[in-house]
Design a protein around this motif. Structure first.
Motif, PDB file in Angstrom:
ATOM      1  N   PRO B  56       0.817  -1.221   0.000  1.00 60.97           N
ATOM      2  CA  PRO B  56       0.000   0.000   0.000  1.00 60.97           C
ATOM      3  C   PRO B  56       0.851   1.273   0.000  1.00 60.97           C
ATOM      4  O   PRO B  56       1.983   1.256   0.483  1.00 60.97           O
ATOM      5  N   TYR B  57       0.292   2.331  -0.554  1.00 60.99           N
ATOM      6  CA  TYR B  57       0.952   3.642  -0.506  1.00 60.99           C
ATOM      7  C   TYR B  57      -0.109   4.729  -0.352  1.00 60.99           C
ATOM      8  O   TYR B  57      -1.281   4.505  -0.638  1.00 60.99           O
ATOM      9  N   LEU B  58       0.343   5.888   0.135  1.00 60.66           N
ATOM     10  CA  LEU B  58      -0.575   7.006   0.386  1.00 60.66           C
ATOM     11  C   LEU B  58      -0.476   8.003  -0.766  1.00 60.66           C
ATOM     12  O   LEU B  58       0.629   8.362  -1.179  1.00 60.66           O
ATOM     13  N   ASP B  59      -1.629   8.404  -1.278  1.00 59.98           N
ATOM     14  CA  ASP B  59      -1.685   9.409  -2.341  1.00 59.98           C
ATOM     15  C   ASP B  59      -2.428  10.623  -1.779  1.00 59.98           C
ATOM     16  O   ASP B  59      -3.635  10.568  -1.555  1.00 59.98           O
ATOM     17  N   ILE B  60      -1.659  11.684  -1.525  1.00 62.34           N
ATOM     18  CA  ILE B  60      -2.302  12.933  -1.072  1.00 62.34           C
ATOM     19  C   ILE B  60      -2.688  13.676  -2.341  1.00 62.34           C
ATOM     20  O   ILE B  60      -1.851  14.287  -2.992  1.00 62.34           O
ATOM     21  N   ASN B  61      -3.949  13.563  -2.708  1.00 66.46           N
ATOM     22  CA  ASN B  61      -4.363  14.019  -4.026  1.00 66.46           C
ATOM     23  C   ASN B  61      -5.160  15.323  -3.918  1.00 66.46           C
ATOM     24  O   ASN B  61      -6.383  15.311  -3.759  1.00 66.46           O
ATOM     25  N   PHE B  62      -4.447  16.442  -4.016  1.00 66.78           N
ATOM     26  CA  PHE B  62      -5.114  17.744  -3.920  1.00 66.78           C
ATOM     27  C   PHE B  62      -5.934  18.026  -5.184  1.00 66.78           C
ATOM     28  O   PHE B  62      -6.855  18.823  -5.148  1.00 66.78           O
ATOM     29  N   ALA B  63      -5.574  17.385  -6.305  1.00 62.00           N
ATOM     30  CA  ALA B  63      -6.331  17.586  -7.547  1.00 62.00           C
ATOM     31  C   ALA B  63      -7.750  17.049  -7.387  1.00 62.00           C
ATOM     32  O   ALA B  63      -8.711  17.640  -7.869  1.00 62.00           O
ATOM     33  N   GLU B  64      -7.882  15.905  -6.728  1.00 63.72           N
ATOM     34  CA  GLU B  64      -9.204  15.301  -6.504  1.00 63.72           C
ATOM     35  C   GLU B  64      -9.754  15.643  -5.119  1.00 63.72           C
ATOM     36  O   GLU B  64     -10.825  15.180  -4.732  1.00 63.72           O
ATOM     37  N   CYS B  79     -10.610   9.302   1.765  1.00 70.93           N
ATOM     38  CA  CYS B  79     -11.133  10.278   2.724  1.00 70.93           C
ATOM     39  C   CYS B  79     -11.019  11.666   2.105  1.00 70.93           C
ATOM     40  O   CYS B  79      -9.944  12.030   1.612  1.00 70.93           O
ATOM     41  N   PRO B  80     -12.110  12.432   2.094  1.00 71.17           N
ATOM     42  CA  PRO B  80     -12.000  13.786   1.537  1.00 71.17           C
ATOM     43  C   PRO B  80     -11.014  14.628   2.354  1.00 71.17           C
ATOM     44  O   PRO B  80     -10.952  14.478   3.581  1.00 71.17           O
ATOM     45  N   GLY B  90      -1.986  27.631   0.946  1.00 70.57           N
ATOM     46  CA  GLY B  90      -1.355  26.719   1.914  1.00 70.57           C
ATOM     47  C   GLY B  90      -1.123  25.341   1.305  1.00 70.57           C
ATOM     48  O   GLY B  90      -0.084  24.707   1.529  1.00 70.57           O
ATOM     49  N   LEU B  91      -2.102  24.862   0.522  1.00 66.06           N
ATOM     50  CA  LEU B  91      -1.985  23.548  -0.111  1.00 66.06           C
ATOM     51  C   LEU B  91      -0.853  23.555  -1.136  1.00 66.06           C
ATOM     52  O   LEU B  91      -0.077  22.609  -1.237  1.00 66.06           O
ATOM     53  N   ARG B  92      -0.782  24.661  -1.912  1.00 62.13           N
ATOM     54  CA  ARG B  92       0.290  24.770  -2.918  1.00 62.13           C
ATOM     55  C   ARG B  92       1.662  24.786  -2.237  1.00 62.13           C
ATOM     56  O   ARG B  92       2.611  24.174  -2.701  1.00 62.13           O
ATOM     57  N   GLU B  93       1.728  25.458  -1.117  1.00 59.81           N
ATOM     58  CA  GLU B  93       2.985  25.522  -0.354  1.00 59.81           C
ATOM     59  C   GLU B  93       3.363  24.124   0.153  1.00 59.81           C
ATOM     60  O   GLU B  93       4.534  23.729   0.160  1.00 59.81           O
ATOM     61  N   MET B 215       2.918   9.716  -2.117  1.00 58.74           N
ATOM     62  CA  MET B 215       3.045  10.574  -3.287  1.00 58.74           C
ATOM     63  C   MET B 215       2.025  11.699  -3.177  1.00 58.74           C
ATOM     64  O   MET B 215       1.095  11.623  -2.366  1.00 58.74           O
ATOM     65  N   ILE B 216       2.229  12.725  -3.956  1.00 57.14           N
ATOM     66  CA  ILE B 216       1.366  13.898  -3.817  1.00 57.14           C
ATOM     67  C   ILE B 216       0.963  14.399  -5.200  1.00 57.14           C
ATOM     68  O   ILE B 216       1.769  14.395  -6.123  1.00 57.14           O
ATOM     69  N   HIS B 217      -0.315  14.761  -5.356  1.00 54.48           N
ATOM     70  CA  HIS B 217      -0.782  15.368  -6.603  1.00 54.48           C
ATOM     71  C   HIS B 217      -1.117  16.830  -6.301  1.00 54.48           C
ATOM     72  O   HIS B 217      -1.915  17.095  -5.402  1.00 54.48           O
ATOM     73  N   PRO B 218      -0.542  17.763  -7.039  1.00 51.06           N
ATOM     74  CA  PRO B 218      -0.811  19.186  -6.763  1.00 51.06           C
ATOM     75  C   PRO B 218      -2.244  19.579  -7.098  1.00 51.06           C
ATOM     76  O   PRO B 218      -2.897  18.889  -7.885  1.00 51.06           O
ATOM     77  N   PRO B 219      -2.735  20.680  -6.516  1.00 52.07           N
ATOM     78  CA  PRO B 219      -4.098  21.138  -6.851  1.00 52.07           C
ATOM     79  C   PRO B 219      -4.179  21.469  -8.329  1.00 52.07           C
ATOM     80  O   PRO B 219      -3.185  21.855  -8.935  1.00 52.07           O
TER      81      PRO B 219
END
Lengths: 216, 220
Positions: B56-64, B79-80, B90-93, B215-219
């Motif tokens: 498993p891995y965590l995807d912090i998905n700001f796009a979604e 989770c929203p 703040g999210l972009r930072e 991993m992270i997805h930008p807004p």
């Protein structure tokens, strides 16, 4: 004298602050990340400079990722929260309490055989769907109860324990019903996944052989 | 030069200027499209590698606007993202800091800290259950977190809060961690506070041990 005390106090404060930083610093990320050095520049250099070729390359990469993902609804078993889901990427079709393995251990004092009662983690597929299943009690069930292992095979069979349905996913593991519905939500099983009768009925009728099962 | 000539010359200069500016716009939009394509490609490649790993891995998905736990590319927990304080900037930072100067797309969790929690099932109940199923009751207990933090390098912190009325697990350590974070704040520590249900928090807390890939997805 006063100056000496002042110096000592200042030195102690400095040592304290340094110690606080030292003991609460984050561990070196490289310890954990040895296998994950994915950097933007190394990946970007693999993308062709021609825009059309680059688009094609991106499409291929997305296709490879899509191939890994399930195309139909899939079962998820969250052993941490003791929940079972039937879901797609975007929506949850069914959510129910379940019970998974205790993680406990049993050692046969006579033969020294050892069992660990964990639900396996990973990706599986439904490989059998059985109505009105009978449980064939394995050796550990008798050892755990301090009973003699029967020679007559019929003495191992229990028609009630597994409820109305059993969904097999390999190595003798099943998603099945239970006579202990009050214990759903607590990890009390020997590795199988127990689900309440109503939810099991819905799940059984919504899945097919080959439906992916993700357990984490 | 006649008046008509002057007019034609001025018109010509005007049209040329318009064409040049239009060309600049096209060049700049082409550059943006190329950059977005490169970013999309890299994110896809990174996820492909994580998915092939079968862990498993965590995807912090700001796009979604979702936090996802994934296994072989499939979402197994979602989770929203409901930030308690942060805004879009703040999210972009947060994304910028996550990628850092070395432009990392994946970072492992380096530490987690549980500030307070409540036991999911009363110990008295588990004692009885433990006797029935012949298991140490401690193995059956789960913590419902009230507040915990996941930490990555670069002073990046994701703080999860729930509505559980929790008790502090280790008051002294909590104070030490909070003091240390306050001291590090001027040096660029960044915290994103997100609220979720106790049940969702329990899964996230139990899964994300140090080393857990993120991993992270930008807004958008």
């Amino acid at each position: 004298m006063m100056r000496r005390i002042t110096y000592s106090v200042v030195a102690l404060i400095v040592i304290g602050v340094v110690a606080l930083f030292w003991f609460t610093r984050l561990p070196d990320e490289e310890d954990f990340a040895a296998n994950l050095p994915v950097r933007l520049d190394s990946l970007a250099s693999r993308l062709p400079s021609d825009p059309k070729a680059a688009q094609r390359e991106l499409k291929n990469a997305k296709k490879s990722l899509d191939k890994l993902r399930p195309v139909t609804a899939y079962v998820v078993i969250d052993t941490h929260a003791s929940k079972i889901y039937l879901r797609t990427r975007d929506s949850v079709i069914l959510k129910a309490d379940c019970s998974t393995g205790t993680g406990g251990e049993l050692i046969d004092s006579v033969t020294h055989r050892r069992w660990v009662f964990d639900t396996p983690r990973g990706i599986f597929k439904v490989n059998s769907k059985i109505k009105q299943p009978w449980w064939r009690k394995p050796d550990w069930a008798f050892i755990e109860d301090g009973e003699k292992i029967p020679k007559d095979e019929r003495e191992r069979l229990d028609p009630a324990m597994m409820g109305d349905y059993a969904i097999g996913f390999g190595n003798g593991y099943f998603i099945h019903g239970t006579i202990y519905e009050r214990l759903l939500g607590v990890n009390v099983t020997h590795g199988c996944v127990r689900v309440g009768a109503d939810d099991l009925d819905k799940l059984f009728n919504k899945i097919q052989n080959g439906t992916p099962i993700y357990i984490f | 030069m006649t008046r008509a000539h002057s007019l034609i010359l001025a018109l010509g200069i005007g049209i040329a200027a318009m064409l040049i500016s239009c060309g600049n716009d096209k060049t700049s939009s082409a550059r943006t499209a190329a950059a977005s394509l490169v970013d999309d490609y890299m994110q896809t490649q990174v996820e492909l590698r994580l998915a092939q790993n079968e862990k498993p891995y965590l995807d912090i998905n700001f796009a979604e606007n979702e936090l996802w736990l994934k296994l072989k590319g499939a979402v197994v927990w979602s989770c929203p993202i409901t930030p308690v304080e942060s805004d879009a900037e703040g999210l972009r930072e947060f994304v910028k800091k996550f990628r850092g100067n070395d432009q990392r797309l994946v970072r492992p969790v380096v530490e987690k800290h549980l500030f307070s929690s409540r036991e999911k099932t009363p110990d008295s109940v588990l004692k009885i259950v433990g006797e029935v199923v012949k298991v140490d009751p401690e193995l059956l207990q789960r913590d419902l977190p009230a507040r915990f933090q996941l930490l990555w390098e670069n002073g990046l912190i994701l703080e999860i809060r729930t509505d559980v009325q929790g008790k502090a697990k280790a008051s002294l350590k909590n104070t030490m961690v909070q003091l240390s974070q306050k001291l590090q704040k001027p040096f660029g520590e960044l915290t994103l506070i997100v609220s979720m249900t106790p049940e969702q928090a329990m899964t996230l807390y139990r899964v994300t041990n140090p080393g857990f890939p993120t991993m992270i997805h930008p807004p958008k």
